[in-house]
Structure formats: structure tokens, C-alpha cells
Write a protein that holds these residues in place. Structure first.
Motif, PDB file in Angstrom:
ATOM      1  N   ALA A 154      20.414  -6.868  -3.635  1.00 54.20           N
ATOM      2  CA  ALA A 154      20.184  -7.974  -4.566  1.00 54.20           C
ATOM      3  C   ALA A 154      18.827  -8.625  -4.296  1.00 54.20           C
ATOM      4  O   ALA A 154      18.086  -8.976  -5.228  1.00 54.20           O
ATOM      5  CB  ALA A 154      21.312  -8.995  -4.445  1.00 54.20           C
ATOM      6  N   MET A 155      18.503  -8.789  -3.022  1.00 53.48           N
ATOM      7  CA  MET A 155      17.206  -9.352  -2.643  1.00 53.48           C
ATOM      8  C   MET A 155      16.076  -8.462  -3.154  1.00 53.48           C
ATOM      9  O   MET A 155      15.095  -8.935  -3.744  1.00 53.48           O
ATOM     10  CB  MET A 155      17.143  -9.474  -1.119  1.00 53.48           C
ATOM     11  N   GLY A 156      16.230  -7.156  -2.945  1.00 53.37           N
ATOM     12  CA  GLY A 156      15.221  -6.223  -3.415  1.00 53.37           C
ATOM     13  C   GLY A 156      15.091  -6.206  -4.921  1.00 53.37           C
ATOM     14  O   GLY A 156      13.988  -6.118  -5.467  1.00 53.37           O
ATOM     15  N   ALA A 157      16.229  -6.311  -5.615  1.00 50.08           N
ATOM     16  CA  ALA A 157      16.203  -6.318  -7.078  1.00 50.08           C
ATOM     17  C   ALA A 157      15.455  -7.534  -7.603  1.00 50.08           C
ATOM     18  O   ALA A 157      14.713  -7.456  -8.592  1.00 50.08           O
ATOM     19  CB  ALA A 157      17.629  -6.287  -7.618  1.00 50.08           C
ATOM     20  N   GLN A 158      15.642  -8.678  -6.938  1.00 51.47           N
ATOM     21  CA  GLN A 158      14.927  -9.885  -7.362  1.00 51.47           C
ATOM     22  C   GLN A 158      13.419  -9.697  -7.214  1.00 51.47           C
ATOM     23  O   GLN A 158      12.651 -10.014  -8.128  1.00 51.47           O
ATOM     24  CB  GLN A 158      15.374 -11.098  -6.554  1.00 51.47           C
ATOM     25  N   PRO A 197      10.088 -18.179   1.632  1.00 52.49           N
ATOM     26  CA  PRO A 197       9.075 -17.520   0.793  1.00 52.49           C
ATOM     27  C   PRO A 197       9.421 -16.055   0.599  1.00 52.49           C
ATOM     28  O   PRO A 197      10.053 -15.435   1.455  1.00 52.49           O
ATOM     29  CB  PRO A 197       7.787 -17.693   1.604  1.00 52.49           C
ATOM     30  N   ASP A 198       9.014 -15.482  -0.518  1.00 51.00           N
ATOM     31  CA  ASP A 198       9.337 -14.083  -0.762  1.00 51.00           C
ATOM     32  C   ASP A 198       8.702 -13.148   0.269  1.00 51.00           C
ATOM     33  O   ASP A 198       9.141 -12.020   0.454  1.00 51.00           O
ATOM     34  CB  ASP A 198       8.965 -13.660  -2.182  1.00 51.00           C
ATOM     35  N   SER A 199       7.682 -13.637   0.980  1.00 50.92           N
ATOM     36  CA  SER A 199       7.112 -12.846   2.071  1.00 50.92           C
ATOM     37  C   SER A 199       8.155 -12.550   3.144  1.00 50.92           C
ATOM     38  O   SER A 199       8.176 -11.462   3.731  1.00 50.92           O
ATOM     39  CB  SER A 199       5.932 -13.574   2.706  1.00 50.92           C
TER      40      SER A 199
END
Length: 622
Positions: free
Chosen positions: A75-79, A214-216
Motif C-alpha cells: 500500500a505504501m509503494g502504491a501510494q 516524509p515520503d523519503s
């Protein structure tokens, strides 16, 4: 990792290489601009701070994801991937290194989904944007092989043979640094090291932010989890394959030394005038040099308050100095792709660390780096110049992993200290200043994120920019207000653009400042050297021999070692021709430099200084 101030020769020394690779892509939401999109339809991006900031909400601590099933990261990767696709048509990102990191991120996200066949297309896009020949030939090759292994259900023996085969087919002269550093990085991979770094830093950031990061950080989690999934079971095979390539080229003739014949020393009996060289750095052991008189230096602590310590004390780490000195040397050798006893010991230490040891080890390394750096730089700046006098301009930056919370009072104190430091140069009669350090607004943005301060990600970016601007403008004004002094800056070791990231002082364009990148002794740009329109000259920054505190000598690499080579030349020109103005010295350095040819045979971006030629242009007989 999140220090507000970073020494250049240590900036590329990461104890978490997957994290370091991921973080560069993250602040932009890992957005990429596709070749098929019309440039005119997209918003031009010319600086890193123009890119959007995004966050990801976690359901557990970052360190807990490192051993979680891959399905929990989907799910994190899909976002992240959805955000990439939504940005594809929006931005015309005019920075190759930034785009490279985005395409690499997309390759990682394809791996996470198990879409192994899609990976080579993304690595090819990243590779096509490489600006150094080694990267053009080898970047992403191992990622492709690991993906192919999964796609074709191959074993470790196949991977070892393919690693040897694919890398052996590349021209050794062009890729040797990449192969050696890749092998060293593979040897130091240690899941405990990753876990310890996450627990000591990344978990704290997530906790502070109530699990909104952060997305980082999300990309770093995915990258490190994939390392455990794909790389860890194949570590021995990869190391063996790369070692076979290295062994097969042990008798390859070294490239010619173009650097040493260009240099010169001033005889002690020469008719020359003493010249004061300031080393604006982490501290200098003045017992090893001829200090400026009557004012030998000025120091500020990590809070920008005056200090008496011109050389940083090691404190309780003093008893570990011999071991720590070897580890720092090994870390630098590792980054420079050198297989030395020190680098082997460093790799062994790294691979043997336990999670609970990581924080202490990292802070020891940071402290020792700060202790060593300024003295080593000073030795290079005055080598071969008996008329040089050293002024220690000391910044006692923090060695702690946790960054302090930035605020306006601190920014204004730092700004004031910059002005006071330059005023001290004027009083001491300083003619040349070396500045082997750099930072940008991202340092403050990271520190604000760590403390969950500054509001929304976009508000945090704005606050970081505001605080940074206070210091940036003060430093620029201080340097511009000292036209009689030549300032020399090192570009950085991140293989990126100093102006796109807005690094200071490397990103300044001023008549009395010159920024240097690093080459090896053959005049070839190092794989780590930061570039950009402000990086106008290059000098040797590879395995440069100089002093460390106490008088021992050590070879270190980095643009920190290249910058004082330029300062060295400037000081020699002034010692022999004291009437020269700073702008005239800069002009002589630029006029004497030689534009080196690139891989295509055309003039490239390396502009190698030629001390002897600059001296001749000044009318100096050697």
C-alpha cells in the motif's frame, strides 16, 4: 545524517547506503518527467525547493517494516507510485541527478510489486542521464541482474557468474572506481547496521511525527526492505563476482599522473612575502603549522557562541583515537574505491556491528571526522609554501546524530557569527580562505521533520527556506564585503548539482569566490564530485596526503581535499606577487586551468588547474 552543517569530505560517507540513495529522491514525491511529455506543458523546476513535499502515514515503526512481509509495504509503494504518475506530466525537472534518483525509485517500486520485467526500463532511463563515464556504463547493472534472477528463477551461482561476465565486459579504465566501490559497499552490507540506524534515528522521527513521515522515509523503508529481500541472500555471490573482475585487472597499468608535474613548491630562500591562509573548518592543530600572528584564530561552538577551542577536543574518545583514526582512513578509502588494510578493517567493523552499537559507532565516526578534517585541509593548503601562515577559523559543529530543532534565534546567531568570522579575517590580514564544507535548506527541512516542527510539509519547506535564507544572505554579504580576500569552496561529494540544491558556499557566484570539484591524479572527475555551473575549476582530491592532529600523516579523498589545492595555489601566487588582488588571483587560476576532454573527445566540464601555468601567467619564474 541530519546535521545542519556537513563537511564535504565526509558528506558521502553514509553508514546506510540504501537510505542515502533513497533520500535524494524523496523530497519531490519521487516524481519523474517522462520523455514523451511535452516540456512546454510542464512547470519548469530549476531548484530542489520548487518540488512538492508529501507524507506517508505508517502503521508501525519504520524499523518494524524491515522484517515485515513485503505485502505490508504494498500500500505504501502504491501510494508513492501513484504520486509519481500524477506528477509525470506536471514538471520539467531540469536536473539530471534528481531525475536519475526518481527513475531509480521507480525501479525499486517495480521490484516491490514483483514486476521484474519492468525494472530494466527504469534503470536504463536513469543510466541515460549519467554524466560520468563510469555511471553511463555500470549504473543500475546490479539492480537489473537481481531482477533478472527473480524473473528467471536463477540461483546464486548463476548470479555470481553473470556479475563477473557483465562487469568484465566493461572497459576497466572507465569503471574500475565503480566496481571497487560497489564491491566494498557489498561487503559492508549488514542488516544489523540498517536496523540500528533505523531504531536510533528513523523510528524517533516517526514517533515525533505521530507516524506521519516524509515520503523519503517511506522510500527508504522500501529500499532497505528490498535490500534484505534481494541482496542479503546473494551478498557472497555478488562480492565474489566483483572480486573476480578486480583480480583479473590487477596488472592493468595505472593511468598517467597529470597532477604532480603541474605543482610547484616555493624554496625557503625565495624572495617572497608571508601570506595568511584561513582554514574555515572544524578545527586545526596549530602546533603543526606557522600560525598567523598576533591573531591565530577564532572559534564558534555549535550554538554559534564564541569558543576558545581552535582544535576540537576528543573528550572521552581520546583513548580510542588510534582505532578511530584507522576507521576514518578506512571509510575514506572505501569511498575512494581503494582496497587498503584500513578499508578492509572498516568493512569488517561495519559488517560486524550489532544494532545496539550503531548509534555509538556513528557518533564516534562523526566526532573523529570533525577532529581530523580541518588539520588535514590546512596541511594541503600550505604544502610547499614556507611563507604560509595559518589562521584557524573553527566551527565546532555537533557530532550527535539527533539534529537540534532549528529556530530563528539560532539562524540569526549563525548569521552574526559568519560576519564576525570574516571581520576577524580582515583584522588578521588573511588573503585566502578555504571553505571545505557546505549545506543547503534541506538540512533544516530534515531537522524540522525530525522534530515534527514547522507545520505541513509545504509549510516546513517554507520555514526551512526562511531560516536558511537568513544564514545564506549573511554569508554571501560577509564574503562580498571582503573583496581583498579570495575565498575557495569545495563543491561537495554527492555527485549532484551544487546550484540545483542551493548549497552554500559552493552555489555562490561572487567575484572573490571560486568553487572547486575533485579529480584523481590522472585528471579524471571522481565519481563523488558534485558539479554545477558554479563549479568552475577542479583539482586533485584523490588520496591526498596531509597531516592529522598530532602530526601523523594520512591520505584522504574528497572535494575537501581538492579545494585547498586551489587555495594553495592562490596563497603561493600572493606570496610571490603580494600586490595581486583577489580577483586577479582568481583570473590567473582560471586562465591557467586546462579544459579536459570528455569520453567523446570533446572538451568536458573538468577544468583542471595548472599551478605552474598560472604562475607563469603571473610573471613568476619557477
Amino acid at each position: 545524517m541530519l546535521h545542519a552543517k556537513t563537511l564535504i569530505s565526509l558528506a558521502a560517507l553514509s553508514l546506510l547506503s540504501p537510505l542515502a540513495m533513497s533520500a535524494s529522491a524523496a523530497s519531490a514525491g519521487v516524481a519523474a518527467a517522462p520523455a514523451e511529455a511535452a516540456s512546454a506543458a510542464r512547470q519548469p523546476i530549476t531548484r530542489a525547493d520548487q518540488l512538492p513535499r508529501r507524507t506517508v502515514t505508517l502503521t508501525k515503526l519504520p524499523s518494524e517494516y524491515l522484517s515485515a512481509p513485503l505485502s505490508e509495504l504494498l500500500a505504501m509503494g502504491a501510494q508513492l507510485e501513484a504520486e509519481v504518475k500524477s506528477d509525470l506530466a506536471r514538471y520539467d525537472i531540469q536536473d539530471a541527478s534528481t531525475l536519475r534518483s526518481y527513475y531509480s525509485a521507480l525501479a525499486s517500486l517495480a521490484q516491490l510489486r514483483g514486476d521484474w520485467a519492468a525494472v530494466p526500463a527504469w534503470t536504463a532511463k536513469s543510466r541515460a542521464l549519467q554524466e560520468k563515464i563510469g555511471g553511463q556504463l555500470s549504473a543500475g547493472l546490479l539492480t537489473d541482474l537481481l531482477s533478472q534472477q527473480r524473473l528467471e528463477k536463477r540461483d546464486a551461482a548463476w548470479l555470481r557468474a553473470e556479475v563477473e561476465k557483465r562487469y568484465s565486459a566493461l572497459p576497466w579504465a572507465d569503471v574500475q572506481e565503480n566496481v571497487k566501490s560497489g564491491k566494498g559497499g557489498a561487503e559492508t552490507y549488514n542488516p544489523e547496521l540498517v536496523l540500528g540506524a533505523f531504531r536510533s534515528q528513523i523510528d524517533a522521527m516517526a514517533t515525533n511525527g505521530k507516524m506521519v513521515v516524509p515520503d523519503s522515509i517511506a522510500l527508504a523503508i522500501i529500499s532497505n526492505r528490498l535490500q534484505a529481500e534481494l541482496f542479503a541472500p546473494n551478498k557472497a555471490a555478488i562480492v565474489a563476482g566483483l572480486q573476480a573482475v578486480i583480480d583479473a585487472n590487477t596488472k592493468t597499468q595505472a593511468r598517467a599522473d597529470l597532477w604532480t608535474p603541474r605543482t610547484f613548491a616555493i624554496p625557503a630562500e625565495a624572495k617572497a612575502t608571508p601570506v595568511v591562509v584561513a582554514v574555515w573548518d572544524s578545527g586545526v592543530d596549530l602546533a603543526l603549522f606557522k600560525p598567523a600572528a598576533p591573531l591565530a584564530g577564532l572559534a564558534f561552538d555549535e550554538d554559534a557562541k564564541p569558543s576558545r577551542e581552535l582544535l576540537r577536543p576528543l573528550g572521552e574518545a581520546q583513548s580510542r583515537w588510534p582505532q578511530l583514526r584507522s576507521l576514518i582512513k578506512g571509510a575514506m578509502d572505501q569511498r575512494a574505491a581503494l582496497d587498503t588494510p584500513d578499508s578492509r578493517q572498516f568493512r569488517a567493523t561495519m559488517s560486524g556491528l550489532k544494532a545496539e552499537q550503531v548509534k555509538g559507532f556513528s557518533e564516534d565516526m562523526s566526532l573523529t571526522s570533525l577532529y581530523v578534517h580541518g588539520t588535514h585541509v590546512a596541511g594541503i593548503a600550505v604544502e610547499g609554501n614556507p611563507f604560509a601562515r595559518v589562521f584557524a577559523a573553527t566551527q565546532l559543529w555537533s557530532a550527535k546524530l539527533e539534529p537540534k530543532l532549528p529556530n530563528e534565534a539560532q539562524a540569526r546567531a549563525t548569521a552574526l557569527a559568519y560576519g564576525q568570522m570574516v571581520e576577524s579575517f580582515k583584522k588578521a590580514g588573511v588573503r585566502v580562505v578555504n571553505m571545505s564544507w557546505r549545506y543547503g535548506p534541506s538540512a533544516y527541512e530534515g531537522a524540522l521533520a525530525f522534530h515534527n516542527a514547522g507545520g505541513t510539509p509545504e509549510a516546513r519547506k517554507a520555514e526551512a527556506s526562511r531560516l536558511f535564507k537568513i544564514e545564506r544572505d549573511a554569508l554571501r554579504a560577509a564574503i562580498a564585503g571582503a573583496p581583498e580576500i579570495l575565498f575557495v569552496a569545495g563543491s561537495g561529494n554527492e555527485d549532484n548539482s551544487a546550484d540545483f540544491q542551493e548549497y552554500i558556499p559552493a552555489g555562490f557566484e561572487l567575484p572573490n569566490l571560486i568553487t572547486a570539484g575533485a579529480v584523481d591524479t590522472a585528471g579524471q572527475e571522481t565519481s563523488f564530485s558534485t558539479f554545477g555551473k558554479t563549479v568552475v575549476v577542479h583539482a586533485n582530491g584523490f588520496e591526498v596526503d596531509s597531516f592529522v592532529p598530532g602530526g601523523a600523516r594520512m591520505k584522504l579523498s574528497g572535494t575537501s581535499m581538492a579545494s585547498p589545492q586551489v587555495a594553495n595555489l592562490a596563497a603561493k601566487l600572493i606570496a610571490l606577487k603580494p600586490a595581486l588582488k583577489a580577483v586577479e588571483v582568481k583570473a590567473l587560476i582560471l586562465q591557467g586551468a586546462e579544459r579536459m576532454k570528455g569520453a567523446d573527445g570533446q572538451p568536458g566540464r573538468v577544468n583542471l588547474i595548472h599551478p605552474r601555468k598560472s604562475a607563469e601567467l603571473a610573471g613568476i619564474r619557477l
